[in-house]
Design an enzyme around this catalytic site. Structure first.
Site, PDB file in Angstrom:
ATOM      1  N   ASP A  98       3.453  13.996   3.258  1.00  0.00           N
ATOM      2  CA  ASP A  98       3.825  14.113   1.841  1.00  0.00           C
ATOM      3  C   ASP A  98       2.648  13.697   0.968  1.00  0.00           C
ATOM      4  O   ASP A  98       2.718  13.802  -0.255  1.00  0.00           O
ATOM      5  CB  ASP A  98       5.052  13.236   1.542  1.00  0.00           C
ATOM      6  CG  ASP A  98       5.661  13.543   0.175  1.00  0.00           C
ATOM      7  OD1 ASP A  98       5.889  14.736  -0.121  1.00  0.00           O
ATOM      8  OD2 ASP A  98       5.889  12.596  -0.604  1.00  0.00           O
ATOM      9  N   ILE A 135      10.588   0.383   1.429  1.00  0.00           N
ATOM     10  CA  ILE A 135      10.823   1.743   1.927  1.00  0.00           C
ATOM     11  C   ILE A 135      10.935   1.756   3.453  1.00  0.00           C
ATOM     12  O   ILE A 135      11.874   2.337   4.007  1.00  0.00           O
ATOM     13  CB  ILE A 135       9.699   2.695   1.457  1.00  0.00           C
ATOM     14  CG1 ILE A 135       9.706   2.790  -0.076  1.00  0.00           C
ATOM     15  CG2 ILE A 135       9.863   4.079   2.084  1.00  0.00           C
ATOM     16  CD1 ILE A 135       8.507   3.513  -0.668  1.00  0.00           C
ATOM     17  N   ASN A 155      -7.255  -0.279   5.736  1.00  0.00           N
ATOM     18  CA  ASN A 155      -6.596   0.774   6.532  1.00  0.00           C
ATOM     19  C   ASN A 155      -7.050   2.193   6.175  1.00  0.00           C
ATOM     20  O   ASN A 155      -6.404   3.163   6.559  1.00  0.00           O
ATOM     21  CB  ASN A 155      -5.060   0.627   6.502  1.00  0.00           C
ATOM     22  CG  ASN A 155      -4.462   0.858   5.119  1.00  0.00           C
ATOM     23  OD1 ASN A 155      -5.063   1.502   4.267  1.00  0.00           O
ATOM     24  ND2 ASN A 155      -3.257   0.347   4.909  1.00  0.00           N
ATOM     25  N   ASP A 193       4.238  -4.854  10.996  1.00  0.00           N
ATOM     26  CA  ASP A 193       3.885  -5.209   9.619  1.00  0.00           C
ATOM     27  C   ASP A 193       2.966  -6.426   9.696  1.00  0.00           C
ATOM     28  O   ASP A 193       3.143  -7.272  10.582  1.00  0.00           O
ATOM     29  CB  ASP A 193       5.160  -5.545   8.816  1.00  0.00           C
ATOM     30  CG  ASP A 193       4.922  -5.526   7.308  1.00  0.00           C
ATOM     31  OD1 ASP A 193       4.073  -6.315   6.813  1.00  0.00           O
ATOM     32  OD2 ASP A 193       5.572  -4.730   6.617  1.00  0.00           O
ATOM     33  N   MET A 208       3.070   1.667   4.726  1.00  0.00           N
ATOM     34  CA  MET A 208       2.308   0.547   4.170  1.00  0.00           C
ATOM     35  C   MET A 208       1.453   1.048   3.012  1.00  0.00           C
ATOM     36  O   MET A 208       1.193   2.241   2.903  1.00  0.00           O
ATOM     37  CB  MET A 208       1.450  -0.116   5.254  1.00  0.00           C
ATOM     38  CG  MET A 208       0.228   0.663   5.687  1.00  0.00           C
ATOM     39  SD  MET A 208       0.604   1.866   6.957  1.00  0.00           S
ATOM     40  CE  MET A 208      -0.730   1.558   8.099  1.00  0.00           C
ATOM     41  N   PRO A 209       1.009   0.140   2.129  1.00  0.00           N
ATOM     42  CA  PRO A 209       0.149   0.586   1.026  1.00  0.00           C
ATOM     43  C   PRO A 209      -1.243   0.942   1.555  1.00  0.00           C
ATOM     44  O   PRO A 209      -1.619   0.521   2.651  1.00  0.00           O
ATOM     45  CB  PRO A 209       0.067  -0.644   0.124  1.00  0.00           C
ATOM     46  CG  PRO A 209       0.359  -1.808   1.005  1.00  0.00           C
ATOM     47  CD  PRO A 209       1.258  -1.312   2.096  1.00  0.00           C
ATOM     48  N   HIS A 261       3.811  15.300  -2.388  1.00  0.00           N
ATOM     49  CA  HIS A 261       4.142  13.969  -2.929  1.00  0.00           C
ATOM     50  C   HIS A 261       5.504  13.963  -3.632  1.00  0.00           C
ATOM     51  O   HIS A 261       5.621  13.495  -4.768  1.00  0.00           O
ATOM     52  CB  HIS A 261       3.041  13.503  -3.889  1.00  0.00           C
ATOM     53  CG  HIS A 261       2.832  12.020  -3.846  1.00  0.00           C
ATOM     54  ND1 HIS A 261       1.620  11.443  -3.600  1.00  0.00           N
ATOM     55  CD2 HIS A 261       3.712  10.987  -3.998  1.00  0.00           C
ATOM     56  CE1 HIS A 261       1.746  10.127  -3.610  1.00  0.00           C
ATOM     57  NE2 HIS A 261       3.005   9.832  -3.843  1.00  0.00           N
ATOM     58  N   GLU A 282      -5.654  14.610  -2.772  1.00  0.00           N
ATOM     59  CA  GLU A 282      -4.655  15.430  -3.460  1.00  0.00           C
ATOM     60  C   GLU A 282      -4.778  15.400  -4.984  1.00  0.00           C
ATOM     61  O   GLU A 282      -4.252  16.284  -5.667  1.00  0.00           O
ATOM     62  CB  GLU A 282      -3.240  14.982  -3.074  1.00  0.00           C
ATOM     63  CG  GLU A 282      -2.847  13.628  -3.665  1.00  0.00           C
ATOM     64  CD  GLU A 282      -1.531  13.069  -3.135  1.00  0.00           C
ATOM     65  OE1 GLU A 282      -1.034  13.527  -2.102  1.00  0.00           O
ATOM     66  OE2 GLU A 282      -1.013  12.152  -3.792  1.00  0.00           O
ATOM     67  N   ALA A 297       3.178   7.570   2.883  1.00  0.00           N
ATOM     68  CA  ALA A 297       2.607   6.391   2.231  1.00  0.00           C
ATOM     69  C   ALA A 297       1.448   6.825   1.338  1.00  0.00           C
ATOM     70  O   ALA A 297       1.676   7.192   0.179  1.00  0.00           O
ATOM     71  CB  ALA A 297       2.177   5.388   3.284  1.00  0.00           C
ATOM     72  N   ARG A 298       0.230   6.811   1.873  1.00  0.00           N
ATOM     73  CA  ARG A 298      -0.927   7.258   1.096  1.00  0.00           C
ATOM     74  C   ARG A 298      -1.839   8.074   2.003  1.00  0.00           C
ATOM     75  O   ARG A 298      -2.042   7.719   3.173  1.00  0.00           O
ATOM     76  CB  ARG A 298      -1.712   6.061   0.534  1.00  0.00           C
ATOM     77  CG  ARG A 298      -1.091   5.457  -0.716  1.00  0.00           C
ATOM     78  CD  ARG A 298      -1.140   6.401  -1.923  1.00  0.00           C
ATOM     79  NE  ARG A 298      -0.482   5.853  -3.101  1.00  0.00           N
ATOM     80  CZ  ARG A 298       0.785   6.070  -3.438  1.00  0.00           C
ATOM     81  NH1 ARG A 298       1.548   6.821  -2.689  1.00  0.00           N
ATOM     82  NH2 ARG A 298       1.284   5.541  -4.548  1.00  0.00           N
TER      83      ARG A 298
HETATM   84  P1  NAD Z   1       6.401  -2.761  -0.168  1.00  0.00           P
HETATM   85  O1  NAD Z   1       5.331  -3.561  -0.805  1.00  0.00           O
HETATM   86  O2  NAD Z   1       7.820  -3.147  -0.362  1.00  0.00           O
HETATM   87  O3  NAD Z   1       6.139  -2.722   1.423  1.00  0.00           O
HETATM   88  C1  NAD Z   1       4.879  -2.510   1.991  1.00  0.00           C
HETATM   89  C2  NAD Z   1       4.848  -3.258   3.337  1.00  0.00           C
HETATM   90  O4  NAD Z   1       3.627  -2.924   4.012  1.00  0.00           O
HETATM   91  C3  NAD Z   1       4.864  -4.784   3.192  1.00  0.00           C
HETATM   92  O5  NAD Z   1       5.882  -5.322   4.022  1.00  0.00           O
HETATM   93  C4  NAD Z   1       3.470  -5.210   3.639  1.00  0.00           C
HETATM   94  O6  NAD Z   1       3.450  -6.467   4.290  1.00  0.00           O
HETATM   95  C5  NAD Z   1       3.113  -4.100   4.604  1.00  0.00           C
HETATM   96  N1  NAD Z   1       1.679  -3.913   4.836  1.00  0.00           N
HETATM   97  C6  NAD Z   1       0.648  -4.063   3.955  1.00  0.00           C
HETATM   98  N2  NAD Z   1      -0.523  -3.727   4.539  1.00  0.00           N
HETATM   99  C7  NAD Z   1      -0.228  -3.375   5.817  1.00  0.00           C
HETATM  100  C8  NAD Z   1      -1.003  -2.950   6.920  1.00  0.00           C
HETATM  101  N3  NAD Z   1      -2.330  -2.798   6.816  1.00  0.00           N
HETATM  102  N4  NAD Z   1      -0.363  -2.677   8.089  1.00  0.00           N
HETATM  103  C9  NAD Z   1       0.966  -2.815   8.195  1.00  0.00           C
HETATM  104  N5  NAD Z   1       1.755  -3.211   7.192  1.00  0.00           N
HETATM  105  C10 NAD Z   1       1.163  -3.495   6.015  1.00  0.00           C
HETATM  106  O7  NAD Z   1       6.145  -1.256  -0.626  1.00  0.00           O
HETATM  107  P2  NAD Z   1       7.184  -0.037  -0.561  1.00  0.00           P
HETATM  108  O8  NAD Z   1       7.912   0.044  -1.839  1.00  0.00           O
HETATM  109  O9  NAD Z   1       7.942  -0.085   0.710  1.00  0.00           O
HETATM  110  O10 NAD Z   1       6.148   1.196  -0.541  1.00  0.00           O
HETATM  111  C11 NAD Z   1       5.314   1.437   0.592  1.00  0.00           C
HETATM  112  C12 NAD Z   1       4.289   2.517   0.254  1.00  0.00           C
HETATM  113  O11 NAD Z   1       4.945   3.781   0.085  1.00  0.00           O
HETATM  114  C13 NAD Z   1       3.581   2.307  -1.100  1.00  0.00           C
HETATM  115  O12 NAD Z   1       2.478   1.457  -0.948  1.00  0.00           O
HETATM  116  C14 NAD Z   1       3.177   3.690  -1.496  1.00  0.00           C
HETATM  117  O13 NAD Z   1       1.852   3.943  -1.032  1.00  0.00           O
HETATM  118  C15 NAD Z   1       4.142   4.601  -0.745  1.00  0.00           C
HETATM  119  N6  NAD Z   1       5.017   5.383  -1.655  1.00  0.00           N
HETATM  120  C16 NAD Z   1       5.078   6.750  -1.503  1.00  0.00           C
HETATM  121  C17 NAD Z   1       5.914   7.528  -2.306  1.00  0.00           C
HETATM  122  C18 NAD Z   1       6.049   9.032  -2.135  1.00  0.00           C
HETATM  123  O14 NAD Z   1       6.696   9.694  -2.970  1.00  0.00           O
HETATM  124  N7  NAD Z   1       5.496   9.628  -1.105  1.00  0.00           N
HETATM  125  C19 NAD Z   1       6.684   6.884  -3.284  1.00  0.00           C
HETATM  126  C20 NAD Z   1       6.611   5.491  -3.421  1.00  0.00           C
HETATM  127  C21 NAD Z   1       5.785   4.756  -2.601  1.00  0.00           C
END
Ligand code: NAD
Length: 332
Positions: free
Chosen positions: A259, A156, A212, A175, A206-207, A296, A264, A234-235
């Site tokens: 979001d 993302i 974090n 990252d 990030m997750p 969300h 929530e 993200a979260r």
């Molecule tokens: P992904 O696994 O492809 O990418 C996550 C990236 O974060 C990775 O490159 C990882 O190395 C990096 N990372 C991990 N911990 C970190 C930290 N402490 N600091 C910096 N970088 C860190 O995941 P994605 O598909 O890109 O999704 C990212 C996040 O988006 C998900 O974890 C989820 O929480 C969130 N998400 C939100 C929605 C929404 O509708 N709002 C939908 C899907 C996902």
């Protein structure tokens, strides 16, 4: 071959029908999540998929095994409701849908950034009052002249970076594991601090991890530009919400688009019109004039809905046909 799909919404029925025809597989749908009351319905089926965010019934893995079912295909990225060790012990394969449409969340991120820098909420409010005068409070800035910081540059984050880059913005990234794909669209910095000090928009991708939790707190916001915006798709737990509110009130940053909110889960996704919101901090978020809140829905597009269901059914069938799936998340 017969599959049972729990927690199916009406809008998903057409997608399922199309998939059934394409694969010659029968799919029975159940409206509710998998529970002690409805697990018996799985008897006689070859595979099972659900989109579970409520706790699973006690002994679910033993029960499924006794019904001859070898897997649960979860239709979402998150799978924390599952006890993976218990599943493994009972020879149940748990799978998820990790990537379904990064573009959906990335395009929403761009939308939020543009809405913030063009003061769209304030323009809407003034429209309600029939105030059509041009005043500095609704004067916009150009995203294309801004520096955007992307924290977390996975599927993302790097898709969002691509969009901001296409707008002409300078994109910085952080990252813990930098990747080459992202380098095409952003310049990596060594620390989060280096990114946030320079960024006009900071977007989190990030997750949530143990490390974090509340990483974006009042002290962190002291390092933001006072004119900067925060976007969190993200979260919720990554942001200390009370710290953010105080930081916005003290002018440490200009605004935020959220979001996700850390507590929530009792309210999102559902209709709270009758019951209201009984969470003081959440209400402060919803009422704050510098916060743009969305429930969300960054992911929520026709493409995501289609891909989540299709990939969930594909994984279910893959296990039935081959004994495993590339989307498996537990050890077997
Ligand atoms: P992904 O696994 O492809 O990418 C996550 C990236 O974060 C990775 O490159 C990882 O190395 C990096 N990372 C991990 N911990 C970190 C930290 N402490 N600091 C910096 N970088 C860190 O995941 P994605 O598909 O890109 O999704 C990212 C996040 O988006 C998900 O974890 C989820 O929480 C969130 N998400 C939100 C929605 C929404 O509708 N709002 C939908 C899907 C996902």
């Amino acid at each position: 071959t017969k599959i049972i799909a729990y927690h199916v919404r009406d809008e998903e029925l057409d997608i399922i029908q199309k998939w059934e025809k394409e694969h010659g597989v029968e799919v029975k749908t159940v409206e509710n999540q998998l529970s002690a009351d409805n697990i018996h319905l799985a008897e006689g089926f070859d595979g099972l998929t659900t989109s579970q965010n409520k706790p699973l019934p006690d002994g679910v893995y033993e029960t499924l095994r006794s019904l001859g079912i070898r897997q649960i295909a979860q239709r979402s990225a998150g799978y924390d409701v599952y006890d993976l060790e218990e599943a493994t012990k009972n020879n149940i394969i748990v799978s998820n849908v990790a990537v379904y449409s990064p573009e959906s969340i990335a395009e929403f991120t761009l939308t939020q950034a543009l809405m913030l820098v063009r003061k769209v909420r304030r323009i809407e409010e003034r429209k309600e009052e029939r105030d059509f005068s041009w005043q500095p409070e609704i004067q916009g800035r150009l995203l294309g002249e801004m520096t955007v910081g992307i924290i977390g540059t996975g599927h993302i984050g790097r898709t969002a970076a691509k969009l901001f880059n296409a707008m002409g913005a300078e994109v910085l990234g952080y990252d813990i594991y930098p990747n080459d794909e992202a380098k095409e669209f952003l310049e990596y910095k060594e620390s989060i601090e280096e990114v946030i000090k320079q960024a006009d928009v900071v977007s989190l991708h990030m997750p949530a991890t143990d490390d974090n939790h509340h990483q974006f707190n009042y002290d962190m916001f002291k390092q933001f530009k006072p004119t900067a915006y925060l976007i969190n798709n993200a979260r919720g737990s990554i942001v200390d919400t009370e710290g953010l509110i105080k930081a916005l009130d003290d002018g440490l940053l200009a605004g935020a688009a959220l979001d996700t909110y850390e507590n929530e889960s009792s309210y999102v996704p559902r209709d709270n019109r009758e019951t209201g919101i009984n969470d003081e901090v959440f209400n402060a978020v919803l009422d704050h004039d510098k916060i743009m809140y969305t429930p969300h829905i960054a992911y929520y597009t026709n493409v995501s809905v289609r891909n989540i269901m299709t990939i969930g059914l594909d994984s279910t069938l893959e296990v039935i046909q081959t004994g495993d799936t590339k989307n498996r998340v537990n050890d077997i």
